[in-house]
Design a protein around this motif. Structure first.
Motif, PDB file in Angstrom:
ATOM      1  N   LEU A   1       2.844  -1.472   2.355  1.00  0.00           N
ATOM      2  CA  LEU A   1       1.566  -0.912   2.819  1.00  0.00           C
ATOM      3  C   LEU A   1       1.561   0.603   2.729  1.00  0.00           C
ATOM      4  O   LEU A   1       0.559   1.214   2.362  1.00  0.00           O
ATOM      5  CB  LEU A   1       1.318  -1.308   4.270  1.00  0.00           C
ATOM      6  CG  LEU A   1       0.579  -2.595   4.549  1.00  0.00           C
ATOM      7  CD1 LEU A   1       0.099  -2.598   5.982  1.00  0.00           C
ATOM      8  CD2 LEU A   1      -0.620  -2.747   3.619  1.00  0.00           C
ATOM      9  N   PHE A   2       2.685   1.226   3.106  1.00  0.00           N
ATOM     10  CA  PHE A   2       2.744   2.686   3.094  1.00  0.00           C
ATOM     11  C   PHE A   2       2.827   3.244   1.673  1.00  0.00           C
ATOM     12  O   PHE A   2       2.404   4.373   1.418  1.00  0.00           O
ATOM     13  CB  PHE A   2       3.913   3.193   3.952  1.00  0.00           C
ATOM     14  CG  PHE A   2       3.582   3.213   5.416  1.00  0.00           C
ATOM     15  CD1 PHE A   2       3.566   2.045   6.168  1.00  0.00           C
ATOM     16  CD2 PHE A   2       3.236   4.400   6.055  1.00  0.00           C
ATOM     17  CE1 PHE A   2       3.222   2.051   7.517  1.00  0.00           C
ATOM     18  CE2 PHE A   2       2.899   4.428   7.404  1.00  0.00           C
ATOM     19  CZ  PHE A   2       2.895   3.241   8.145  1.00  0.00           C
ATOM     20  N   GLY A   3       3.339   2.439   0.759  1.00  0.00           N
ATOM     21  CA  GLY A   3       3.343   2.870  -0.636  1.00  0.00           C
ATOM     22  C   GLY A   3       1.955   2.752  -1.263  1.00  0.00           C
ATOM     23  O   GLY A   3       1.568   3.556  -2.114  1.00  0.00           O
ATOM     24  N   ALA A   4       1.184   1.770  -0.792  1.00  0.00           N
ATOM     25  CA  ALA A   4      -0.161   1.566  -1.341  1.00  0.00           C
ATOM     26  C   ALA A   4      -1.118   2.647  -0.818  1.00  0.00           C
ATOM     27  O   ALA A   4      -0.703   3.534  -0.061  1.00  0.00           O
ATOM     28  CB  ALA A   4      -0.658   0.171  -0.973  1.00  0.00           C
ATOM     29  N   VAL A   5      -2.370   2.570  -1.213  1.00  0.00           N
ATOM     30  CA  VAL A   5      -3.290   3.683  -0.982  1.00  0.00           C
ATOM     31  C   VAL A   5      -4.432   3.269  -0.049  1.00  0.00           C
ATOM     32  O   VAL A   5      -4.929   2.146  -0.110  1.00  0.00           O
ATOM     33  CB  VAL A   5      -3.882   4.167  -2.321  1.00  0.00           C
ATOM     34  CG1 VAL A   5      -4.887   5.294  -2.110  1.00  0.00           C
ATOM     35  CG2 VAL A   5      -2.754   4.630  -3.239  1.00  0.00           C
TER      36      VAL A   5
ATOM     37  N   MET B   1      -2.855  10.394  -1.527  1.00  0.00           N
ATOM     38  CA  MET B   1      -2.685   8.965  -1.847  1.00  0.00           C
ATOM     39  C   MET B   1      -1.281   8.500  -1.489  1.00  0.00           C
ATOM     40  O   MET B   1      -1.105   7.411  -0.925  1.00  0.00           O
ATOM     41  CB  MET B   1      -2.918   8.737  -3.337  1.00  0.00           C
ATOM     42  CG  MET B   1      -4.380   8.770  -3.736  1.00  0.00           C
ATOM     43  SD  MET B   1      -4.534   8.239  -5.460  1.00  0.00           S
ATOM     44  CE  MET B   1      -5.383   9.637  -6.129  1.00  0.00           C
ATOM     45  N   ALA B   2      -0.283   9.308  -1.838  1.00  0.00           N
ATOM     46  CA  ALA B   2       1.095   8.920  -1.540  1.00  0.00           C
ATOM     47  C   ALA B   2       1.278   8.816  -0.023  1.00  0.00           C
ATOM     48  O   ALA B   2       1.919   7.895   0.474  1.00  0.00           O
ATOM     49  CB  ALA B   2       2.071   9.934  -2.134  1.00  0.00           C
ATOM     50  N   GLY B   3       0.719   9.755   0.706  1.00  0.00           N
ATOM     51  CA  GLY B   3       0.893   9.773   2.155  1.00  0.00           C
ATOM     52  C   GLY B   3       0.097   8.689   2.876  1.00  0.00           C
ATOM     53  O   GLY B   3       0.454   8.273   3.977  1.00  0.00           O
ATOM     54  N   SER B   4      -0.962   8.198   2.259  1.00  0.00           N
ATOM     55  CA  SER B   4      -1.817   7.221   2.944  1.00  0.00           C
ATOM     56  C   SER B   4      -1.206   5.824   2.900  1.00  0.00           C
ATOM     57  O   SER B   4      -0.338   5.539   2.091  1.00  0.00           O
ATOM     58  CB  SER B   4      -3.184   7.194   2.282  1.00  0.00           C
ATOM     59  OG  SER B   4      -3.117   6.510   1.051  1.00  0.00           O
ATOM     60  N   SER B   5      -1.659   4.964   3.795  1.00  0.00           N
ATOM     61  CA  SER B   5      -1.205   3.574   3.734  1.00  0.00           C
ATOM     62  C   SER B   5      -2.418   2.648   3.690  1.00  0.00           C
ATOM     63  O   SER B   5      -3.399   2.868   4.385  1.00  0.00           O
ATOM     64  CB  SER B   5      -0.316   3.247   4.925  1.00  0.00           C
ATOM     65  OG  SER B   5      -0.954   3.589   6.125  1.00  0.00           O
TER      66      SER B   5
HETATM   67 NA    NA Z   1       0.755   5.555  -0.011  1.00  0.00          NA
END
Ligand code: NA
Ligand SMILES: Nc1ncnc2c1ncn2[C@@H]1O[C@H](COP(=O)(O)O)[C@@H](O)[C@H]1O
Ligand SMILES: Nc1ncnc2c1ncn2[C@@H]1O[C@H](COP(=O)(O)O)[C@@H](O)[C@H]1O
Ligand SMILES: Nc1ncnc2c1ncn2[C@@H]1O[C@H](COP(=O)(O)O)[C@@H](O)[C@H]1O
Ligand code: NA
Ligand code: NA
Lengths: 104, 335, 104, 104, 335, 335
Positions: free
Chosen positions: F109-113, F281-285
């Protein structure tokens, strides 16, 4: 203290609701509940909350509880063989136990 | 430029316009099995807003119009609705393999009017700067109700002939008319019309209904595209002739509408844009309010036949023919 | 392998939901389902998806399945005679057969 | 004239609907109805009409009426022990009486 | 121009404004049995957006305002809410044929505030270029909660007197207040207020909330009109005096509000537009959040009586009286 | 100005921006037990409109872009998605007290956007006049799908190792990809992209999608805030390390994204705004489409753990870190 009663359930498309209501009223069953739904039957698939271009074809469930079995059977018969003769939809009965007789 | 290249270039130009792109987009995502869907509440709201907008706009314009110049087009609209159904009842409904009631119901839908197709045509005309009388969309009910009434009466006469002897009750036209007018689409249109006529809704029209029109229409086209694809399966279950009728009908009806619109142009000076809109209404087939009216009034007809034909093929063909009428108008009236 | 159980069904207006929930919880029935609906009763007609100015008066059906008949009757009684004493709404019971006893 | 039949009711989260449908179809039950709902169970609370960020987790009730008890039991078993093994949701059966045998 | 012709001309002018036209339109289509309806989800969203907008606008303005100039109007608002209910409890509730609880609940609704009526008044003032302090709408909760609390306390005292002896538990005011504040309407208003006060929502306010305000309000009026007609039947079942109260009450309360608003004008310089809004709030009767609060807290009262009176007659009369207060303001303050 | 005070001042400036205020507002009203709620149909519509808008905007811009300059950022996005999940699978998932599947699903989930976080960042950049390539949001699916696929494959490999011997069926990556693409969020984004690329949707984009963007986003933030608060309870039931991961993860992932974005800046000239969006995007989950994909594909993982961590803490932290990347960009690129 519960009292035996009969629940009539009908699944129809929305444009037939007035007809179902008319039949219920003709047998003195003026109280009922309706629920939005969807489903798959012989004819087609109805989503229950996505846009359907013709809203009047969306699926509705009607439930009416009556105290007399004979009334329930007459209503179910009329709905099945008059209202739904050429239309899609189903009808069934279930035995239930209600509280507060005067509410039905 | 000759007529053919005129049509070709208008056509290509319009295909790039977003409205049709959203229609095709809807078909595409449905075909790819996407779970994208527009909530039903939103769809119903969009329809109400679009029809209120069309009605308000027409009402505001009728104030300025002369009643006489309205009368001829209204009569023409009713004639078109009637005539299209009669043609269908003698062609499609008499084709071997087609049940009479199914054929007449289908002709009824194709004679009636699609609000969304009409809205798309209005946007396209505005984008191409082809002016039209603001009250032309108010012709919608005349054509729509005429077509539905004729189809229902034909079907009921037919059933009565079959059941001859069994409890003869007269066919009553008035309940069909009031039922149609009470449907949500025509109600919204007429409500807007009355408010536009009697109040001064210009401020809210310009701050809300007008700016949202194109955007909401793009969402509506998405829904229409999804539905068109989903109903294709139903169409496959009925005779091929429905598909043929659904491809040919809209264009023939539209050209007929154009011709009668041209008559109105000559007699009462209907504008080129008005002629196009009359053609579009004639070419379109009812998607929102016609189907339930027909199902209630002609229970013996198979809805898969008429709704499948109209939604899956009729509406896309009608939408794609709009540039045709626009090109014709540009050619004939040199607008 | 199915196990006999009782389904309590309640139809109330939405603003009474917290009260119904409180009664269910007081008898240890912490699991239930809710469904939006409409209907016609003694008092008035509720559309199930048109705008109703007061949302808290829209119709909701609550269904809770419990394993013991005695519990179901106590809950139904409390709802009928406490929560719905002065308010509109109905209650009934139905026998059902559930799977996976531990889920109830 | 009513015919005895069995109603299978399932409450699942929406993302499991295709799985439930697959199981129904595998037993020849190609007709069913669906209703939007909400509820409270072992795991969490689902509102039935407020925004839930993940729509696929909203509660849906599926009802399928079949004529044979054996079919109903096989379906209920598969749903309970295959589809809902690691997932939340419940299944139950109820006896009903239907009209028009050919519709089921 | 004398006062009377001032009123007449303002009145006729406002009747043509779209907002009231949509109200009447809603009544009309309901009366004609149309199936046009606004989806519930849309209605609920419109209410939230309108109240967020009112709150945001007020919050932005409070930043600039002096707290002292707010205090007096807030106290006046609470006094108005209280006083209207007390008057009702001595008049309507004591009328023969009226149950005390029913009468008090009705007075509670009429003392409380209708967000939609307030919103309409704001639009009308803006259209007529009568300025008002942006924070005036924030007086809403003061009047609303005061009225509901007083009505509920009176009803509960009455029940307790009847049931004297049976488990005396104290009447607690605080839970009534928090329950009111938690309702969706007041929550949205206060949320907007806090955001307007603490953040800088001007950009989104001007790009979204402000432009959509009038359009969404027109849809809300449609819903109100449909509801007003549908509830008429209920009203017929209760004593006539409710209808009389529902016609006379709003005007009397509104004029009372105008008078106290004039006091605020003299003491802390409340603007003419502010005086009109105070009158409108006093004249309006709660439609969205008051009814459920009363039903939960006064279960013995018959909702058909108070809701029917408020929705079917009270709200239309309150809306139609807005031009009256505007004309009065124009006459007195020569704006 | 040094980096630290740059960050502090950007941060304080953004806190006042309405978008974050609505997020906090949502948390607040949920915490206070308000009954204010946004109807589900509205929420679903807002998500579709926002993603269509992002897609349309990106599609329109891709037309003008060079394909080569797109390729490197797309690869970087996929690498980021993959790498974040791998890091999580070696850290969080190996922590004592954390079940491997739960840890991997959380990392997925944390890798996804998160589409909503991305939308907020776009608004913030526009408000601060930091330009970015319009196609950057189209990198979303590359990072999103990479992360979900890696997480699901790791979890399924793990399960298979445990169940060694039982009916070995291969892990198929393609169905995971198509399932993701069919979800409503990615479908809407890609549909917009295709329409933006092939048609000329500028008119409807500018008259509808663009003006409504900020306003609808404010409502979406309200929903996110309400949900974040409601899910906190779930989080309390699982190990503390999830909370730690949810606080630290977004910032670490975001900085990683910033670093790789800087590489793209150096190699293909990605703009400063583009670098910020990559970091965001990287920081978002993932909040909308990731959770159901994971639940269906990793049924053994406990959704309370991963959804609680992501929605209650991950998303707010990711939103609050946007000003950090903006300050970094201002500092490094002196924009
Ligand atoms: Na992410
Ligand atoms: N056996 C069944 N069990 C539950 N619902 C059914 C069943 N058959 C039909 N329905 C419902 O009735 C609607 C109309 O059915 P049909 O007339 O077969 O097209 C379907 O869309 C379903 O919602
Ligand atoms: N006999 C009944 N059968 C089914 N639903 C009923 C019945 N009586 C009442 N209801 C439902 O309960 C609601 C409240 O009923 P009442 O208290 O009679 O106004 C109605 O709106 C219906 O939805
Ligand atoms: N005993 C019950 N009665 C009615 N509905 C239930 C019951 N148990 C669970 N549910 C429904 O099933 C959903 C999932 O339950 P659970 O698996 O316990 O989280 C809940 O949200 C309820 O809607
Ligand atoms: Na036509
Ligand atoms: Na008042």
């Amino acid at each position: 203290m519960t009292i035996a009663a009969i629940k009539i359930s009908v699944i129809v498309e929305r444009f037939l609701l007035p007809e179902v209501e008319r039949i219920l009223a003709s047998e003195g069953a003026n109280r009922y509940s309706t629920y939005p739904g969807g489903g798959k039957g012989e004819h087609s698939t109805h989503p229950f909350d996505a846009a359907s271009v013709v809203r009047e074809f969306s699926i509705v469930k009607v439930e009416a509880i009556v105290l007399e079995r004979a009334t329930a059977e007459r209503i179910a018969d009329k709905i099945a063989y008059e209202c739904l003769k050429d239309q899609s939809g189903i009808v069934w009965l279930e035995g239930v136990e209600v509280l507060r007789r005067n509410k039905f | 430029m000759d007529l053919f290249s005129e049509i070709a270039s208008t056509f290509i130009g319009q295909l790039q316009k977003p409205t049709l792109a959203f229609l095709f987009g809807g078909m595409l995502i449905a075909a790819l099995g996407s779970r994208l869907e527009i909530p039903d509440a939103i769809y119903r709201f969009i329809v109400v807003v679009l029809l209120l907008k069309i009605g308000l706009g027409a009402g505001i314009e009728i104030r300025k119009a002369e009643i006489a110049s309205l009368l001829v087009p209204a009569i023409i609209a009713a004639i078109l609705g009637t005539f299209i159904v009669l043609v269908g009842s003698f062609s499609l409904a008499k084709t071997p393999g087609v049940k009479y009631e199914d054929g007449v119901a289908t002709a009824g839908l194709f004679g009636a009017v699609s609000a969304s197709t009409l809205a798309v045509a209005m946007v396209m005309l505005e984008q191409s700067d082809i002016p039209f009388e603001g009250w032309v969309p108010a012709l919608y009910p005349f054509m729509d109700i005429a077509a539905l009434v004729v189809a229902i009466v034909l079907a009921q006469l037919h059933v009565r002939k079959k059941d001859a002897g069994k409890g003869e009750k007269g066919i009553r036209v008035w309940p069909i008319v009031t039922e149609s007018l009470r449907g949500s689409a025509l109600s919204a249109l007429l409500l807007g019309l009355v408010i536009g006529l009697l109040a001064r809704p210009e401020s809210v029209y310009e701050s809300f209904y007008e700016p949202l029109f194109r955007g909401l229409l793009s969402i509506l086209m998405l829904v229409m595209g999804i539905e068109a694809y989903s109903r294709l399966a139903e169409l496959r279950r009925v005779a091929h002739v429905y598909a043929v009728y659904a491809v040919v009908g809209p264009v023939v009806h539209g050209l007929l509408g154009f011709a009668l619109g041209y008559v109105a142009h000559l007699t009462v000076g209907l504008s080129p844009g008005g002629v196009v809109l009359l053609a579009v209404m004639a070419g379109s087939s009812s998607d929102i309010s016609g189907p339930p009216t027909l199902r209630a009034a002609i229970p013996g007809a198979n809805p898969s036949a008429y709704i499948g034909a109209s939604t899956s093929i009729g509406t896309p063909v009608a939408l794609l023919s709009i540039p045709l009428y626009m090109a014709l108008a540009e050619y004939i009236f040199s607008v």
